[in-house]
Design a protein around this motif. Sequence first.
Motif, PDB file in Angstrom:
ATOM      1  N   ASN A  22       2.010  -1.285   2.933  1.00 15.40           N
ATOM      2  CA  ASN A  22       1.277  -2.525   3.388  1.00 15.40           C
ATOM      3  C   ASN A  22       0.308  -3.131   2.411  1.00 15.40           C
ATOM      4  OD1 ASN A  22       2.823  -2.553   5.922  1.00 15.40           O
ATOM      5  ND2 ASN A  22       0.950  -1.255   6.988  1.00 15.40           N
ATOM      6  N   ARG A  23      -0.426  -2.119   1.717  1.00 16.46           N
ATOM      7  CA  ARG A  23      -1.391  -2.669   0.728  1.00 16.46           C
ATOM      8  C   ARG A  23      -0.652  -2.995  -0.644  1.00 16.46           C
ATOM      9  NH1 ARG A  23      -5.506  -0.057  -2.436  1.00 16.46           N
ATOM     10  NH2 ARG A  23      -6.742  -1.785  -2.858  1.00 16.46           N
ATOM     11  N   ILE A  24       0.524  -2.501  -0.951  1.00 17.82           N
ATOM     12  CA  ILE A  24       1.174  -3.157  -2.158  1.00 17.82           C
ATOM     13  C   ILE A  24       1.454  -4.543  -1.848  1.00 17.82           C
ATOM     14  CG2 ILE A  24       3.440  -3.055  -3.468  1.00 17.82           C
ATOM     15  CD1 ILE A  24       1.505  -1.287  -4.540  1.00 17.82           C
ATOM     16  N   ARG A  25       2.156  -4.863  -0.678  1.00 23.04           N
ATOM     17  CA  ARG A  25       2.754  -6.061  -0.148  1.00 23.04           C
ATOM     18  C   ARG A  25       1.574  -7.104  -0.219  1.00 23.04           C
ATOM     19  NH1 ARG A  25       6.426  -3.270   2.959  1.00 23.04           N
ATOM     20  NH2 ARG A  25       4.762  -3.040   4.788  1.00 23.04           N
ATOM     21  N   ALA A  26       0.399  -6.602   0.208  1.00 26.46           N
ATOM     22  CA  ALA A  26      -0.777  -7.561   0.317  1.00 26.46           C
ATOM     23  C   ALA A  26      -1.329  -7.811  -1.042  1.00 26.46           C
ATOM     24  CB  ALA A  26      -1.863  -6.822   1.368  1.00 26.46           C
ATOM     25  N   VAL A  27      -1.582  -7.034  -1.834  1.00 28.41           N
ATOM     26  CA  VAL A  27      -2.040  -7.359  -3.205  1.00 28.41           C
ATOM     27  C   VAL A  27      -0.904  -8.325  -3.815  1.00 28.41           C
ATOM     28  CG1 VAL A  27      -3.633  -5.735  -3.109  1.00 28.41           C
ATOM     29  CG2 VAL A  27      -1.424  -4.959  -4.330  1.00 28.41           C
ATOM     30  N   ALA A  28       0.247  -7.954  -3.588  1.00 28.45           N
ATOM     31  CA  ALA A  28       1.274  -8.524  -4.705  1.00 28.45           C
ATOM     32  C   ALA A  28       1.203  -9.855  -4.157  1.00 28.45           C
ATOM     33  CB  ALA A  28       2.719  -7.920  -4.234  1.00 28.45           C
ATOM     34  N   THR A  29       1.176 -10.235  -2.865  1.00 23.56           N
ATOM     35  CA  THR A  29       1.259 -11.708  -2.310  1.00 23.56           C
ATOM     36  C   THR A  29      -0.004 -12.519  -2.892  1.00 23.56           C
ATOM     37  OG1 THR A  29       2.481 -10.786  -0.181  1.00 23.56           O
ATOM     38  CG2 THR A  29       1.193 -13.176  -0.305  1.00 23.56           C
ATOM     39  N   GLU A  30      -1.223 -11.780  -2.646  1.00 26.54           N
ATOM     40  CA  GLU A  30      -2.252 -12.223  -3.128  1.00 26.54           C
ATOM     41  C   GLU A  30      -2.507 -12.546  -4.723  1.00 26.54           C
ATOM     42  OE1 GLU A  30      -7.352 -11.465  -2.935  1.00 26.54           O
ATOM     43  OE2 GLU A  30      -5.986 -10.031  -2.076  1.00 26.54           O
ATOM     44  N   TYR A  31      -2.015 -11.668  -5.535  1.00 23.46           N
ATOM     45  CA  TYR A  31      -2.021 -11.994  -6.867  1.00 23.46           C
ATOM     46  C   TYR A  31      -0.954 -12.435  -7.547  1.00 23.46           C
ATOM     47  CZ  TYR A  31      -6.559  -9.724  -6.055  1.00 23.46           C
ATOM     48  OH  TYR A  31      -7.771  -9.284  -5.677  1.00 23.46           O
ATOM     49  N   GLY A  32       0.017 -12.611  -6.754  1.00 26.85           N
ATOM     50  CA  GLY A  32       1.335 -13.318  -7.288  1.00 26.85           C
ATOM     51  C   GLY A  32       2.284 -12.218  -8.126  1.00 26.85           C
ATOM     52  N   VAL A  33       2.154 -10.856  -7.720  1.00 26.48           N
ATOM     53  CA  VAL A  33       3.031  -9.993  -8.402  1.00 26.48           C
ATOM     54  C   VAL A  33       4.411  -9.686  -7.670  1.00 26.48           C
ATOM     55  CG1 VAL A  33       3.009  -7.399  -8.979  1.00 26.48           C
ATOM     56  CG2 VAL A  33       0.878  -8.865  -9.413  1.00 26.48           C
ATOM     57  N   PRO A  34       5.433  -9.885  -8.171  1.00 29.70           N
ATOM     58  CA  PRO A  34       6.702  -9.677  -7.499  1.00 29.70           C
ATOM     59  C   PRO A  34       6.814  -8.089  -6.886  1.00 29.70           C
ATOM     60  CG  PRO A  34       7.106 -11.074  -9.496  1.00 29.70           C
ATOM     61  CD  PRO A  34       5.549 -10.375  -9.389  1.00 29.70           C
ATOM     62  N   ALA A  35       7.244  -8.129  -5.715  1.00 28.57           N
ATOM     63  CA  ALA A  35       7.328  -6.550  -5.275  1.00 28.57           C
ATOM     64  C   ALA A  35       8.477  -6.634  -4.240  1.00 28.57           C
ATOM     65  CB  ALA A  35       6.098  -6.184  -4.678  1.00 28.57           C
ATOM     66  N   ILE A  36       9.246  -5.371  -4.532  1.00 29.62           N
ATOM     67  CA  ILE A  36      10.070  -4.930  -3.238  1.00 29.62           C
ATOM     68  C   ILE A  36       9.786  -3.673  -2.527  1.00 29.62           C
ATOM     69  CG2 ILE A  36      12.404  -4.299  -2.861  1.00 29.62           C
ATOM     70  CD1 ILE A  36      13.224  -5.316  -5.787  1.00 29.62           C
ATOM     71  N   THR A  37       9.560  -3.941  -1.260  1.00 27.49           N
ATOM     72  CA  THR A  37       9.310  -2.610  -0.536  1.00 27.49           C
ATOM     73  C   THR A  37       9.949  -2.513   0.792  1.00 27.49           C
ATOM     74  OG1 THR A  37       7.377  -3.955   0.884  1.00 27.49           O
ATOM     75  CG2 THR A  37       6.472  -3.012  -1.221  1.00 27.49           C
ATOM     76  N   THR A  38       9.585  -1.421   1.322  1.00 25.90           N
ATOM     77  CA  THR A  38      10.263  -1.099   2.800  1.00 25.90           C
ATOM     78  C   THR A  38       9.098  -1.052   3.827  1.00 25.90           C
ATOM     79  OG1 THR A  38      10.463   1.223   2.015  1.00 25.90           O
ATOM     80  CG2 THR A  38      12.310  -0.442   1.787  1.00 25.90           C
ATOM     81  N   VAL A  39       9.330  -0.993   4.975  1.00 24.21           N
ATOM     82  CA  VAL A  39       8.369  -1.156   6.054  1.00 24.21           C
ATOM     83  C   VAL A  39       8.721   0.288   6.886  1.00 24.21           C
ATOM     84  CG1 VAL A  39       8.011  -3.587   6.308  1.00 24.21           C
ATOM     85  CG2 VAL A  39       9.930  -2.178   7.865  1.00 24.21           C
ATOM     86  N   GLY A  40       7.710   1.033   7.413  1.00 23.82           N
ATOM     87  CA  GLY A  40       7.782   2.076   8.058  1.00 23.82           C
ATOM     88  C   GLY A  40       7.549   3.237   7.132  1.00 23.82           C
ATOM     89  N   ARG A  41       7.843   4.521   7.767  1.00 27.87           N
ATOM     90  CA  ARG A  41       7.701   5.818   6.950  1.00 27.87           C
ATOM     91  C   ARG A  41       8.570   5.957   6.173  1.00 27.87           C
ATOM     92  NH1 ARG A  41       6.313   6.808  12.515  1.00 27.87           N
ATOM     93  NH2 ARG A  41       8.497   7.898  13.027  1.00 27.87           N
ATOM     94  N   ARG A  42       9.940   5.584   6.250  1.00 33.84           N
ATOM     95  CA  ARG A  42      11.044   6.096   5.741  1.00 33.84           C
ATOM     96  C   ARG A  42      11.179   5.377   4.458  1.00 33.84           C
ATOM     97  NH1 ARG A  42      16.172   5.152   9.250  1.00 33.84           N
ATOM     98  NH2 ARG A  42      15.151   3.205   9.807  1.00 33.84           N
ATOM     99  N   GLY A  43      11.644   5.963   3.200  1.00 25.21           N
ATOM    100  CA  GLY A  43      12.038   5.589   1.833  1.00 25.21           C
ATOM    101  C   GLY A  43      12.393   6.827   1.124  1.00 25.21           C
ATOM    102  N   GLY A  44      11.682   7.053  -0.057  1.00 25.03           N
ATOM    103  CA  GLY A  44      11.812   8.040  -1.145  1.00 25.03           C
ATOM    104  C   GLY A  44      12.305   7.811  -2.377  1.00 25.03           C
ATOM    105  N   SER A  45      12.503   8.793  -3.120  1.00 29.05           N
ATOM    106  CA  SER A  45      13.044   8.790  -4.308  1.00 29.05           C
ATOM    107  C   SER A  45      14.295   8.202  -4.843  1.00 29.05           C
ATOM    108  CB  SER A  45      12.787  10.209  -5.221  1.00 29.05           C
ATOM    109  OG  SER A  45      11.564  10.692  -5.011  1.00 29.05           O
ATOM    110  N   GLY A  46      15.192   8.542  -4.076  1.00 25.83           N
ATOM    111  CA  GLY A  46      16.507   8.009  -4.288  1.00 25.83           C
ATOM    112  C   GLY A  46      16.567   6.478  -3.835  1.00 25.83           C
ATOM    113  N   LEU A  47      15.879   6.037  -2.879  1.00 27.59           N
ATOM    114  CA  LEU A  47      16.011   4.662  -2.635  1.00 27.59           C
ATOM    115  C   LEU A  47      15.253   3.823  -3.733  1.00 27.59           C
ATOM    116  CD1 LEU A  47      16.212   2.225  -0.630  1.00 27.59           C
ATOM    117  CD2 LEU A  47      14.241   2.853   0.557  1.00 27.59           C
TER     118      LEU A  47
END
Length: 259
Positions: free
Chosen positions: A195-220
């Motif tokens: 959530n924080r990465i999405r917020a600062v990426a949007t505020e400062y214009g840094v392109p970002a790919i994230t996922t929501v929720g608890r799931r994710g991981g190294s392979g993803l």
Amino acid sequence: MTTEKNAHMDLSTDGGSGSTNDEYEEYADLGATTSDAMEIAESSMDRVRELVPDETLEDRLRQKAVHATGDPEFQHLVRFAGDPVRTGARAVLSEQPIVTDITMVKAGITGRGHQCPVKKAIGNGSELAAETGMTRTAASVLELDRQGVYDDAIATIGNAPTAALALADCIESGTRPAAIVATPVGFIKAAESRNRIRAVATEYGVPAITTVGRRGGSGLAAGLTNELVHVASDVRDGKVTLETAPTEANRHDHREVER
């Protein structure tokens, strides 16, 4: 031509990608190079394309998320801030560094289709971690940022939420990666960090790919980063262009909630 064995050895150091000459080794999905492996990889992606739209470059990242997790629902969990697919692919074409949080993510980055240096943060900042008590991954991100490593790089975080939170602090202080891939996993601070990465990426214009929720991981995280390499390879081969404006980059199922 670099052998597969040597390519793997190159990736185990901070020296760079698997290419050691002026020739780009052809991108190979999931490292598949034999006929049987390529057939399996292509058949798998054909099934994914039956489940996930195949209209935009962003859809390719959604497909990769499903492919990497085996879960069709993941297509609804991917979020884009700005235009990270194109900026990430341009960073690959410009041979900018790919910087991961931990060794496992770094090991998953393909050694084919690019000549980007591949670095890992962990192992840096040990003194800072010892002095402050912060996690080693957070300290390592801060140390690499002090060295200017993250500016114009692809920052990939697949394991450590505290690394993502530290990177967010760096962005607030002026650091500007070319693109971020952030999918840290877990029950503590994982969703918060993204959530924080999405917020600062949007505020400062840094392109970002994230996922929501608890799931994710190294392979993803590695899979999504590898798809940026794949897009760059297709641009180099004239198969796609980066000139088209993003279409519905932030399309997702609004029934999905932040968890």
